[in-house]
Motif scaffolding. Structure first.
Motif, PDB file in Angstrom:
ATOM      1  N   ALA A  35       0.835  -1.201   0.000  1.00 32.72           N
ATOM      2  CA  ALA A  35       0.000   0.000   0.000  1.00 32.72           C
ATOM      3  C   ALA A  35       0.871   1.253   0.000  1.00 32.72           C
ATOM      4  O   ALA A  35       0.530   2.254  -0.641  1.00 32.72           O
ATOM      5  CB  ALA A  35      -0.931  -0.006   1.216  1.00 32.72           C
ATOM      6  N   PHE A  36       1.999   1.197   0.708  1.00 35.55           N
ATOM      7  CA  PHE A  36       2.895   2.357   0.713  1.00 35.55           C
ATOM      8  C   PHE A  36       3.466   2.603  -0.677  1.00 35.55           C
ATOM      9  O   PHE A  36       3.511   3.746  -1.146  1.00 35.55           O
ATOM     10  CB  PHE A  36       4.031   2.152   1.716  1.00 35.55           C
ATOM     11  N   LEU A  37       3.899   1.541  -1.358  1.00 39.98           N
ATOM     12  CA  LEU A  37       4.426   1.701  -2.712  1.00 39.98           C
ATOM     13  C   LEU A  37       3.360   2.276  -3.635  1.00 39.98           C
ATOM     14  O   LEU A  37       3.648   3.141  -4.470  1.00 39.98           O
ATOM     15  CB  LEU A  37       4.936   0.357  -3.245  1.00 39.98           C
ATOM     16  N   ASP A  38       2.130   1.805  -3.497  1.00 38.31           N
ATOM     17  CA  ASP A  38       1.045   2.350  -4.311  1.00 38.31           C
ATOM     18  C   ASP A  38       0.832   3.836  -4.031  1.00 38.31           C
ATOM     19  O   ASP A  38       0.500   4.616  -4.934  1.00 38.31           O
ATOM     20  CB  ASP A  38      -0.256   1.589  -4.040  1.00 38.31           C
ATOM     21  N   SER A  39       1.040   4.239  -2.776  1.00 36.49           N
ATOM     22  CA  SER A  39       0.791   5.631  -2.394  1.00 36.49           C
ATOM     23  C   SER A  39       1.837   6.590  -2.938  1.00 36.49           C
ATOM     24  O   SER A  39       1.613   7.801  -2.964  1.00 36.49           O
ATOM     25  CB  SER A  39       0.747   5.753  -0.865  1.00 36.49           C
ATOM     26  N   LEU A  40       2.992   6.079  -3.361  1.00 36.28           N
ATOM     27  CA  LEU A  40       4.074   6.947  -3.814  1.00 36.28           C
ATOM     28  C   LEU A  40       3.814   7.560  -5.183  1.00 36.28           C
ATOM     29  O   LEU A  40       4.384   8.596  -5.518  1.00 36.28           O
ATOM     30  CB  LEU A  40       5.394   6.162  -3.857  1.00 36.28           C
ATOM     31  N   GLY A  41       2.983   6.908  -5.995  1.00 35.94           N
ATOM     32  CA  GLY A  41       2.751   7.413  -7.348  1.00 35.94           C
ATOM     33  C   GLY A  41       4.004   7.322  -8.203  1.00 35.94           C
ATOM     34  O   GLY A  41       4.367   8.274  -8.902  1.00 35.94           O
ATOM     35  N   LEU A  42       4.665   6.179  -8.192  1.00 33.75           N
ATOM     36  CA  LEU A  42       5.934   6.007  -8.900  1.00 33.75           C
ATOM     37  C   LEU A  42       5.744   6.028 -10.415  1.00 33.75           C
ATOM     38  O   LEU A  42       4.820   5.399 -10.950  1.00 33.75           O
ATOM     39  CB  LEU A  42       6.580   4.681  -8.490  1.00 33.75           C
ATOM     40  N   VAL A  43       6.623   6.743 -11.091  1.00 35.83           N
ATOM     41  CA  VAL A  43       6.628   6.807 -12.553  1.00 35.83           C
ATOM     42  C   VAL A  43       8.057   6.596 -13.037  1.00 35.83           C
ATOM     43  O   VAL A  43       8.966   7.330 -12.650  1.00 35.83           O
ATOM     44  CB  VAL A  43       6.102   8.161 -13.074  1.00 35.83           C
ATOM     45  N   MET A  44       8.258   5.586 -13.877  1.00 37.07           N
ATOM     46  CA  MET A  44       9.563   5.344 -14.481  1.00 37.07           C
ATOM     47  C   MET A  44       9.510   5.762 -15.945  1.00 37.07           C
ATOM     48  O   MET A  44       8.621   5.342 -16.686  1.00 37.07           O
ATOM     49  CB  MET A  44       9.959   3.865 -14.396  1.00 37.07           C
ATOM     50  N   GLU A  45      10.466   6.593 -16.337  1.00 37.53           N
ATOM     51  CA  GLU A  45      10.576   6.992 -17.742  1.00 37.53           C
ATOM     52  C   GLU A  45      11.790   6.297 -18.341  1.00 37.53           C
ATOM     53  O   GLU A  45      12.887   6.322 -17.759  1.00 37.53           O
ATOM     54  CB  GLU A  45      10.721   8.500 -17.881  1.00 37.53           C
ATOM     55  N   LEU A  46      11.603   5.698 -19.502  1.00 36.92           N
ATOM     56  CA  LEU A  46      12.669   4.995 -20.206  1.00 36.92           C
ATOM     57  C   LEU A  46      12.941   5.715 -21.523  1.00 36.92           C
ATOM     58  O   LEU A  46      12.002   6.036 -22.256  1.00 36.92           O
ATOM     59  CB  LEU A  46      12.265   3.543 -20.469  1.00 36.92           C
ATOM     60  N   ARG A  47      14.219   5.930 -21.811  1.00 35.18           N
ATOM     61  CA  ARG A  47      14.560   6.649 -23.037  1.00 35.18           C
ATOM     62  C   ARG A  47      15.917   6.197 -23.546  1.00 35.18           C
ATOM     63  O   ARG A  47      16.787   5.807 -22.752  1.00 35.18           O
ATOM     64  CB  ARG A  47      14.580   8.154 -22.790  1.00 35.18           C
ATOM     65  N   PRO A  48      16.126   6.249 -24.857  1.00 34.72           N
ATOM     66  CA  PRO A  48      17.462   5.979 -25.392  1.00 34.72           C
ATOM     67  C   PRO A  48      18.448   7.036 -24.892  1.00 34.72           C
ATOM     68  O   PRO A  48      18.108   8.217 -24.759  1.00 34.72           O
ATOM     69  CB  PRO A  48      17.264   6.072 -26.910  1.00 34.72           C
ATOM     70  N   ALA A  49      19.650   6.612 -24.612  1.00 33.19           N
ATOM     71  CA  ALA A  49      20.673   7.541 -24.124  1.00 33.19           C
ATOM     72  C   ALA A  49      21.048   8.525 -25.219  1.00 33.19           C
ATOM     73  O   ALA A  49      21.223   8.154 -26.375  1.00 33.19           O
ATOM     74  CB  ALA A  49      21.907   6.770 -23.667  1.00 33.19           C
ATOM     75  N   THR A  50      21.165   9.790 -24.850  1.00 37.55           N
ATOM     76  CA  THR A  50      21.597  10.836 -25.772  1.00 37.55           C
ATOM     77  C   THR A  50      22.999  11.292 -25.389  1.00 37.55           C
ATOM     78  O   THR A  50      23.557  10.882 -24.370  1.00 37.55           O
ATOM     79  CB  THR A  50      20.639  12.031 -25.727  1.00 37.55           C
TER      80      THR A  50
END
Length: 362
Positions: free
Chosen positions: A176-191
């Motif tokens: 429940a704590f992890l759900d409460s964090l609102g985690l967002v992972m962004e993945l992108r090619p390295a520039t």
């Protein structure tokens, strides 16, 4: 004392307070001012992305109040003040910051305190207070790269301290704590702008590193431009703020296989399940392209947890010897479900979302 040859760069300098950071003893009624050399070292090491923590002798509330009054508190990511052994304080700081003791340095004016830490924690580099001003000149305190993100590392760790306090007060369970964090992972090619940070990650990250490979900027630049390779960076954020760039994956496209040559994740986000999130994305990406997910893994004393994480993501060992594993995912078997507490967006999706948000505000 300096590091032995090959020792990692210092990630955190732990300071004694009285007669080390400032000129006097707070509990004796003094109103000590910080030494000018200490202020210069605080600022310079912070610029390089090296963290500061305090392990003082005395009453915590009194010391913390003086740090605040002298406008020093903001420099520190962790404070341990009390009457116990300094080695215990240093150990707790390393645990709180989730860094190895071999990346910690300790500075104290008292030779007995330094001797106690050196005896109990021989991997910690200890320095007398008289050397505070010259610490930035030592090789141990020079990261290979000083990136824009490194200069903001203190803020990242201070945000993490807030997360830990919030978790300690949370009463509904870990998921429940992890759900409460609102985690967002962004993945992108390295520039090109990412190459310094990507190289820094391969040097700094050991516990969640699949093969232990390190890549210099030139090599990463070559791989990023190769049609047969993918260099993917992962960033993470939540309601407390950014974690920064926390993951890297280097994949080689060989025939019908997508071969993961290196996957690493910052130890700071291990408890957030970020490694599982990245691995599940890599598996799904390979399968969607009609390729078999393959991964190389070199076992070490500190990366065993990553192997467990890879197995939960569907990888199974197909070639095994003492120092090298080849893991594959069977394309005919349904892949495990990814962790549900983190939303994953790609750079293309992130760009589209930003454009949508901007359009709404017009």
């Amino acid at each position: 004392m300096t590091a032995a040859a090959g020792a990692p760069t210092v990630k955190c300098l732990v300071w004694d307070l009285d007669d080390t950071l400032w000129d006097g003893v707070v509990l004796e009624g003094d109103d000590p001012v910080p030494f000018p050399a200490a202020l210069q070292t605080l600022a310079e090491l912070d610029r390089r992305g090296i963290l500061h923590a305090a392990a003082g002798r005395g009453e915590r509330g009194v010391s913390e109040r003086h740090l605040t009054e002298r406008r020093l508190a903001d420099w520190f990511c962790a404070v341990q003040v009390g009457w116990g052994a300094k080695s215990g304080a240093v150990r707790r700081i390393a645990k709180a910051l989730d860094i190895g003791l071999d990346t910690v340095a300790f500075v104290d004016n008292d030779p007995l305190e330094r001797a106690e830490v050196a005896s109990e924690l021989p991997m910690v580099r200890c320095y007398p207070a008289t050397e505070v001003g010259r610490l930035p000149l030592l090789r141990d305190f020079w990261p290979e790269h000083i990136t824009a993100e490194a200069t903001g590392r203190r803020r990242l760790y201070q945000a993490e301290w807030q997360r830990r306090e919030a978790e300690a007060e949370f009463t509904e369970g870990r998921h429940a704590f992890l759900d409460s964090l609102g985690l967002v992972m962004e993945l992108r090619p390295a520039t090109e702008e990412d190459l310094s940070r990507a190289s820094e990650l391969t040097v700094r990250t050991h516990q969640l590193n699949s093969t232990g490979l390190t890549y210099g900027i030139d090599e990463l630049r070559r791989l990023s431009g190769s049609p047969d390779h993918q260099v993917l960076l992962a960033t993470l954020r939540d309601r407390f703020g950014d974690y920064g760039t926390i993951g890297l994956a280097v994949t080689e496209l060989v025939g019908r296989d997508a071969v993961l040559r290196l996957m690493l994740m910052s130890c700071r986000v291990a408890s957030r399940g970020a490694g599982s999130v990245l691995l599940h994305h890599l598996v799904q990406q390979a399968l969607a392209a009609g390729r078999r997910p393959v991964a190389h893994f070199v076992p070490t004393e500190v990366n065993r947890n990553l192997l467990v994480t890879m197995r939960f993501a569907g990888y199974r060992a197909t070639v095994t010897d003492e120092d090298h594993l080849v893991l594959t995912v069977d394309p005919e078997r349904p892949p495990p479900k990814p962790p549900g507490h983190t939303r994953v967006i790609t750079r293309a999706a992130a760009t589209a979302a930003t454009a949508t948000d901007e359009a709404r505000t017009r």
